[in-house]
Write an enzyme that holds these catalytic residues in place. Structure first.
Site, short mmCIF file in Angstrom:
data_model
loop_
_atom_site.label_atom_id
_atom_site.label_comp_id
_atom_site.label_asym_id
_atom_site.label_seq_id
_atom_site.Cartn_x
_atom_site.Cartn_y
_atom_site.Cartn_z
N THR A 79 17.38 -12.85 54.31
CA THR A 79 18.43 -12.36 53.43
C THR A 79 19.57 -11.66 54.16
OG1 THR A 79 18.92 -10.86 51.58
CG2 THR A 79 17.07 -10.26 52.98
N LYS A 131 21.07 -17.33 59.82
CA LYS A 131 20.06 -17.92 58.95
C LYS A 131 19.68 -19.31 59.48
CE LYS A 131 20.57 -15.81 54.38
NZ LYS A 131 20.54 -16.05 52.93
N ASP A 155 15.54 -17.43 50.43
CA ASP A 155 16.64 -16.48 50.36
C ASP A 155 16.26 -15.45 49.30
OD1 ASP A 155 19.45 -15.52 50.13
OD2 ASP A 155 19.37 -16.62 48.24
N LYS A 156 16.78 -14.24 49.39
CA LYS A 156 16.38 -13.24 48.38
C LYS A 156 17.23 -13.33 47.10
CE LYS A 156 17.44 -8.77 48.64
NZ LYS A 156 18.06 -8.34 47.36
N ASP A 207 20.33 -20.41 47.29
CA ASP A 207 21.27 -20.64 46.19
C ASP A 207 22.73 -20.48 46.62
OD1 ASP A 207 21.04 -17.82 46.60
OD2 ASP A 207 22.08 -17.55 44.69
N ASP A 260 23.73 -20.02 52.32
CA ASP A 260 22.45 -20.69 52.59
C ASP A 260 22.64 -22.16 52.99
OD1 ASP A 260 20.91 -18.42 51.85
OD2 ASP A 260 21.26 -18.92 49.75
P1 ADP Z 1 21.31 -13.09 50.24
O1 ADP Z 1 21.12 -13.67 51.60
O2 ADP Z 1 20.18 -12.18 49.85
O3 ADP Z 1 21.55 -14.13 49.18
P2 ADP Z 1 24.09 -12.64 50.79
O4 ADP Z 1 24.01 -13.16 52.19
O5 ADP Z 1 24.69 -13.54 49.77
O6 ADP Z 1 22.63 -12.17 50.31
O7 ADP Z 1 24.87 -11.30 50.81
C1 ADP Z 1 24.63 -10.41 51.85
C2 ADP Z 1 25.40 -9.13 51.69
O8 ADP Z 1 26.81 -9.39 51.82
C3 ADP Z 1 25.25 -8.47 50.34
O9 ADP Z 1 24.10 -7.69 50.25
C4 ADP Z 1 26.52 -7.63 50.30
O10 ADP Z 1 26.37 -6.46 51.07
C5 ADP Z 1 27.55 -8.52 50.97
N1 ADP Z 1 28.29 -9.34 50.01
C6 ADP Z 1 28.24 -10.68 49.86
N2 ADP Z 1 29.06 -11.11 48.89
C7 ADP Z 1 29.64 -10.01 48.37
C8 ADP Z 1 30.58 -9.76 47.32
N3 ADP Z 1 31.09 -10.74 46.56
N4 ADP Z 1 30.93 -8.48 47.10
C9 ADP Z 1 30.42 -7.49 47.83
N5 ADP Z 1 29.54 -7.64 48.82
C10 ADP Z 1 29.15 -8.87 49.10
MG MG Z 2 21.48 -15.90 47.76
#
Ligand code: ADP
Ligand code: MG
Length: 322
Positions: free
Chosen positions: A166, A194, A17-18, A213, A217
């Site tokens: 991601t 995912k 995950d990123k 994390d 995920d």
């Molecule tokens: P990753 O897979 O890299 O961990 P996430 O899936 O957690 O990223 O988040 C994906 C996208 O969802 C973020 O880039 C954002 O656009 C949006 N997002 C998630 N949680 C929030 C939050 N608490 N506030 C605003 N945007 C959010």
């Molecule tokens: Mg993450």
């Protein structure tokens, strides 16, 4: 989980995950654009809503709100839109904080040129909607973990492919993925997608580890052959995973695989040693060379018996040195 750990030596794909995994997950606000209302008002609304979330983006916005000592507004009907953002009612208005994917799917126009510019710098951009109208956006940046590059490089040298998975935007994902020289980058995926991607990899015959994390995920951590949670991550991720990286260091993914390989080597060595030793010592003790004058006294037999156990135990202890 010991049995999945033992199989870690067979892994040939590691999915990362990123946000929060390859990166520190410690966002700072870099740009704040208010289209309606003042910057401070915009941040106050975001701060109030994000106070309910434990996402790294939320922590970045909350820190900024605290730094500027903003007052929290009353928030009701809070809803977490996992992998997309969040939604709540503030002063009777429906507020949403979401990524660009939501704006595109809802056909809400925004300054795509400026957005692209921010995203190209590896920034994550979130948009504030009030009653479905865009009122502003916030760009945040995160730092890549120190050891992420070394981890990816070492995996590559071991013949293991690395994949980034991601929910963040394509640009921010490629920015990080290219810096780390990853084999595959898959961006803008929702939580269930995912886990579907993990499923597909397994169906293709890959042995897959997933490292993550976040709440989003958890399904893929459960699906993967080996689920690895970042210690600083969310409770759901930690509970679902087979292995927890207490130091939140991506390089420990490499160490897991190396340790699993070394453990297996030791098992085989000890098996050969114990079997071979007994194959010789038992007939000797039974007296097959009695006529050649070779006999083992019961006392010596007892010492030799213990020695076999001691040698195997010492060999196992030497694992730390390997
Ligand atoms: P990753 O897979 O890299 O961990 P996430 O899936 O957690 O990223 O988040 C994906 C996208 O969802 C973020 O880039 C954002 O656009 C949006 N997002 C998630 N949680 C929030 C939050 N608490 N506030 C605003 N945007 C959010
Ligand atoms: Mg993450």
């Amino acid at each position: 989980n010991r049995s999945t750990f033992e199989d870690a030596r067979k892994l040939n794909s590691v999915v990362f995950d990123k946000t929060g995994t390859l990166t520190e997950g410690e966002f700072g606000i870099t740009d704040l654009v208010a289209l309606e209302r003042s910057e401070e008002e915009l941040l106050t609304i975001a701060y109030s809503v994000e106070s309910n979330s434990e996402h790294p983006i939320a922590k970045g916005i909350v820190n900024e709100g605290k730094k500027r000592s903003l007052d929290l507004r009353d928030v009701s009907d809070y809803q977490n839109l996992t992998g997309k953002g969040l939604q709540a009612t503030v002063d009777g208005n429906e507020v949403m904080i979401v990524g660009p994917g939501h704006l595109k799917s809802e056909k809400i126009p925004f300054d795509e040129y400026h957005y692209e510019k921010l995203a190209q710098q590896g920034k994550t951009v979130v948009f504030l909607l009030e009653n479905k109208r865009l009122i502003g956006y916030i760009a945040l940046s995160d730092i890549i973990r120190d050891t992420a590059k070394e981890a990816i490089d070492t995996l590559k040298s071991m013949g293991i492919e690395s994949i980034m998975l991601t929910g963040d935007n394509q640009r921010a994902a490629s920015y990080v993925g290219k810096k780390l020289n990853m084999d595959t980058i898959i961006a803008e995926v929702l939580p269930q997608e995912k886990s579907e991607i993990i499923d597909e990899l397994i169906k293709k015959g890959r042995k897959v580890a997933m490292t993550g994390d976040g709440v989003n995920d958890a399904p893929s951590l459960a699906k993967a052959n080996l689920g690895i949670a970042i210690g600083a991550g969310t409770d759901v991720a930690i509970e679902t995973a087979d292995v927890i990286l207490v130091k939140s260091d991506p390089l420990d993914v490499v160490h897991i695989i190396k340790l699993s390989k070394a453990t297996f080597r030791k098992m085989i060595q000890n098996l050969i040693w114990a079997t071979g030793y007994n194959a010789i010592a038992l007939p000797l003790a039974a007296g097959i060379f009695y006529h050649q004058g070779i006999i083992i006294s019961p006392a010596l037999g007892a010492v030799l018996m213990s020695l076999s156990t001691i040698i195997v135990a010492i060999n196992a202890r030497l694992l730390k040195i390997d």
